[in-house]
Write a protein that holds these residues in place. Structure first.
Motif, short mmCIF file in Angstrom:
data_model
loop_
_atom_site.label_atom_id
_atom_site.label_comp_id
_atom_site.label_asym_id
_atom_site.label_seq_id
_atom_site.Cartn_x
_atom_site.Cartn_y
_atom_site.Cartn_z
N ILE A 53 -32.50 79.41 28.68
CA ILE A 53 -31.93 80.29 27.66
C ILE A 53 -30.41 80.18 27.74
N LYS A 54 -29.81 79.59 26.72
CA LYS A 54 -28.39 79.27 26.76
C LYS A 54 -27.55 80.48 26.35
N VAL A 55 -26.57 80.78 27.20
CA VAL A 55 -25.61 81.85 26.94
C VAL A 55 -24.21 81.26 27.12
N ALA A 56 -23.37 81.38 26.07
CA ALA A 56 -22.02 80.82 26.12
C ALA A 56 -21.06 81.80 26.81
N ILE A 57 -20.20 81.26 27.67
CA ILE A 57 -19.16 82.05 28.35
C ILE A 57 -17.80 81.54 27.89
N THR A 99 -19.48 80.02 16.91
CA THR A 99 -20.29 79.20 16.00
C THR A 99 -21.69 78.99 16.57
N GLY A 100 -21.77 78.76 17.88
CA GLY A 100 -23.06 78.49 18.52
C GLY A 100 -24.02 79.65 18.45
N VAL A 101 -23.52 80.89 18.67
CA VAL A 101 -24.41 82.04 18.63
C VAL A 101 -24.84 82.35 17.20
N GLU A 102 -23.97 82.06 16.24
CA GLU A 102 -24.31 82.29 14.83
C GLU A 102 -25.40 81.33 14.36
N ARG A 103 -25.34 80.07 14.82
CA ARG A 103 -26.30 79.06 14.38
C ARG A 103 -27.56 79.03 15.23
N GLY A 104 -27.60 79.83 16.28
CA GLY A 104 -28.78 79.86 17.12
C GLY A 104 -28.77 78.84 18.24
N ILE A 105 -27.63 78.14 18.44
CA ILE A 105 -27.52 77.19 19.57
C ILE A 105 -27.52 77.97 20.88
N TYR A 106 -26.83 79.11 20.88
CA TYR A 106 -26.81 80.01 22.02
C TYR A 106 -27.47 81.32 21.61
N TYR A 107 -28.21 81.93 22.54
CA TYR A 107 -28.81 83.23 22.26
C TYR A 107 -27.76 84.35 22.31
N ILE A 132 -12.81 95.30 29.22
CA ILE A 132 -13.89 95.15 28.24
C ILE A 132 -14.36 93.70 28.22
N LEU A 133 -15.68 93.51 28.25
CA LEU A 133 -16.31 92.21 27.98
C LEU A 133 -16.92 92.27 26.58
N ILE A 134 -16.68 91.25 25.77
CA ILE A 134 -17.24 91.20 24.42
C ILE A 134 -18.55 90.43 24.46
N TYR A 135 -19.62 91.09 24.02
CA TYR A 135 -20.97 90.53 24.11
C TYR A 135 -21.55 90.39 22.70
N LYS A 136 -21.78 89.15 22.27
CA LYS A 136 -22.36 88.86 20.96
C LYS A 136 -23.75 88.28 21.16
#
Length: 717
Positions: A53-57, A99-107, A132-136
């Protein structure tokens, strides 16, 4: 009885002689198993494969400085995540992450802002800001994945919180520790200065006598003045050095006072946790005392209690260690430390008694119930101590902790004030000595003037000496050092993570698929029963001679046929779970037995409904299936479901079939297994009675209704 077996034997012959029927029946036997096997295998270990499950940092943190040391909390977090395989962390730019989370590349994408470290370090300045950490998260991509990534962000927050506390508080306590070491090195000089001023005041009468003697022409004062002027520069240097040290110490204490204050709520939280664990221990020991179980179960129960008692004792000793340095300043804190030491002693006594009982059992001696009651009494007494502390904690002990810290600060303030006064008086003393030195050369008129000034000098020096004598000099300095010289690394780690979780798993199951096998196997058995009533008739047919079967003969005769096929379905299913999928099942024979019982009960329920109500019975069986899938607690705990499902849960056959299978999979609790088997048998008896007494009357009543329905040509016969 003869006609019942005649129907059953006729059905078996029809299956064996007709190869098409044989193929269909074999297919009906295997089909439910496929339903269970595919679902179990698909969910075998989902939480063990979350690394995919890919999560971008996105790390934008620019870092910051603390005590001339550069710190980047964002970089430290990234380094820790690189070693974390719970999720598929991808370290990318902000544009790629969004971009990745919007397109579904990252969850999900987690952004560490530029000022993350600066806001983290604001605890040392004013005003304090929460970083604060921003979580999308993309919830459209999958229903379960966002829940897993939510757990990931919670883990990250926990790591950041711990790092902040350990880093910032660690530096504070390190500075205090170094300050304590410095003060300890100058302790002798401080004491020498204070003693010197007091001794000089004590010698004032002697000085007065000397002046009088000088007035009379005596020369005894020359040696004393020479010695006093000789030691004065040393006293001046020591006073200045000590004054700076105490000022630095006070500043450090003020900075750390807020951090020390955090110890109070942490200790209260630990005491509440200890109280809960002691309550659980009382229930465990009651179970060992009141239930007649075998010796091995008693040994296991006592071993479990012994481990829990030891863990509670460790927590109590940790609280004692945190409070002991402060207890020197407050009697109430001494009282809580004494109470906790008493609690620790009682827990050690409980462990000793447990060991005595285990030794007696291992030596084949009878179980001494009085020893078990003694353990219970020790645990109960321990809980009373903890409850007493908790009841007085907010009103009595938190003020005591704050008072101890305030007293420490007050000691530092008083010492600084006294030393300031001493430093102010040094020029007067120096002037006095110079005057005395010159007075030896003066005539009696000048000495007379000096003699007249002595009362003012004597009063000033006496007041300063009285203030220095009012404090217990060495004891107070030692108290200050005992706090400042604490193990700063241990205190920092304690505040960063005050409670350590030691997990003890009861009835472990190594993978998710095995844990879900009771649910999917139960579901497959009900589906198997539904398939049977959908394809096979519940009325006897195909007899050459006309036989007028009674309603109960029809009911039991076809029930044997359905039951036989259901048993075959169950054997294929359970053996496949065990040997094909290799599910973890602790008691394989019990698993097969419970599955056979469940299959027979489900066949009885579904067959009875269809045998009595026809196609309406099939619809009722499907409705029961839907309700049971949702409400039996096979996937989610029933406690998190809507109120309707909570109410129907105890009424569903699935509830007890799944529970009984879980007993065989992970380990048996006799009370649970007895309840489940009793309930399943009750369902079977109830539906057999329904079929026995209602089949004939209801079939007669519904005959015209069914014939009219069949005329529509929409419903199969």
């Amino acid at each position: 009885m003869k006609n019942i077996f005649k129907i059953f034997i006729r059905d078996l012959k029809s299956i064996v002689k007709n190869w098409v029927a044989l193929i269909i029946i074999v297919g009906l036997m295997i089909l439910p198993s496929l339903y269970a096997w595919f679902n179990i295998r698909a969910s075998w270990d989902p939480y063990g494969n979350t690394g995919g499950i890919k999560v971008a940092i996105v790390n934008k943190d620019r870092g910051g400085n603390l005590q001339d040391k550069f710190i980047s909390v964002g970089d430290e977090l990234v380094n820790k995540l690189k070693d974390n395989t719970n999720l598929g962390w991808e370290f990318v730019s902000e544009e790629e992450g969004n971009t990745g989370v919007e397109r579904g590349i990252y969850y999900a994408t987690i952004i560490i802002p530029e000022d993350f470290t600066e806001e983290t370090l604001s605890i040392m300045n004013r005003p304090i800001k929460r970083p604060i950490l921003i979580y999308k998260v993309n919830e459209k991509s999958n229903a379960i994945a966002p829940k897993i990534t939510d757990k990931g962000i919670t883990t990250i927050k926990s790591q950041v919180d711990t790092n902040i506390i350990e880093t910032v508080d660690g530096l504070i306590f390190k500075v205090l520790n170094e300050m304590g070491v410095s003060i300890e090195g100058s302790k002798d000089k401080i004491l020498k200065l204070m003693n010197g001023i007091i001794e000089l005041n004590n010698k004032v009468p002697e000085i007065e006598n000397i002046i009088n003697e000088i007035y009379k022409g005596s020369s005894k004062a020359e040696d004393l003045i020479s010695k006093a002027k000789e030691n004065l520069p040393l006293l001046q240097d020591t006073l200045t050095s000590s004054d700076n040290l105490l000022v630095d110490t006070k500043n450090s204490l003020e900075k750390s006072k807020e951090a020390l204050g955090e110890v109070a709520p942490v200790i209260k939280s630990d005491l509440e946790l200890i109280n809960t664990e002691l309550s659980n221990l009382e229930e465990l020991i009651n179970a060992v005392i009141n239930i007649n179980i075998d010796k091995n179960s008693i040994i296991n129960g006592l071993d479990n209690i012994s481990v829990k008692v030891a863990n509670i004792n460790d927590k109590i000793n940790g609280i004692i260690k945190a409070l002991e340095p402060l207890s020197k300043f407050n009697d109430n804190l001494k009282e809580i430390v004494n109470e906790l030491n008493l609690a620790s002693s009682k827990l050690n006594s409980a462990i000793d008694v447990i060991n005595q009982v285990n030794d007696a059992i291992n030596n084949s001696k009878p179980i001494d119930k009085s020893k078990l009651k003694e353990i219970k009494e020790l645990i109960a007494a321990n809980r009373e101590i903890i409850l007493s502390i908790l009841n007085n904690y907010d009103s009595k002990y938190i003020p005591a902790i704050n008072n101890a810290i305030n007293k420490l600060t007050e000691i530092s303030d008083n010492s600084i004030k006294l030393l300031d006064e001493a430093k102010t008086a040094i020029p007067d003393i120096d002037s006095l000595l110079d005057t005395l030195d010159n007075a030896l050369k003066l005539g009696k008129d000048d000495i007379e003037k000096l003699n007249n000034e002595m009362p003012n000098i004597k009063a000033s020096l006496g007041e300063l000496s009285s203030k220095l004598s009012s404090i217990n000099k060495e004891e107070d300095i030692d108290k200050l050092l005992s706090l400042l010289k604490n193990d700063w690394e241990a205190v920092s780690k304690f505040l960063g993570s005050p409670v350590e979780i030691k997990e003890q798993v009861l009835f472990p199951i190594p993978n998710y698929g095995s844990a879900m096998s009771p649910f999917y196997s139960t579901l497959a058995l009900w589906v198997g029963a539904l398939i049977l009533v959908s394809l096979l008739t519940t009325d006897p047919h195909g007899f050459k001679e006309k036989i007028d079967f009674k309603s109960y003969e029809k009911y039991f005769g076809k029930l044997l046929t359905f039951g036989f096929i259901g048993i075959c379905q169950c054997i294929i299913l359970t053996l496949g779970d065990i040997y094909l999928l290799k599910c973890y099942i602790l008691n394989k024979w019990l698993f097969v037995g419970i599955s056979l019982l469940s299959s027979i009960i489900f066949i009885i329920i579904v067959y009875t409904l269809v045998s009595i109500f026809g196609n309406v019975g099939k619809a009722i069986s499907v409705i029961l299936l839907v309700i049971q899938v949702a409400g039996a607690g096979g996937t989610f705990p029933v406690e998190v479901m809507p109120s309707f499902f909570k109410k129907v849960n105890p009424l569903l056959p699935f509830t007890y079939a799944i529970s009984a299978m879980r007993e065989s999979v992970a380990g048996v609790v006799k009370a649970n297994l007895t309840r489940d088997i009793t309930m399943l048998l009750s369902y079977g008896i109830i539906f057999i009675l329904i079929g026995l007494f209602l089949k004939g009357p209801i079939n007669k009543i519904s005959k015209k209704f069914i014939e009219k329905l069949n005329e529509s040509g929409l419903i199969g016969h």
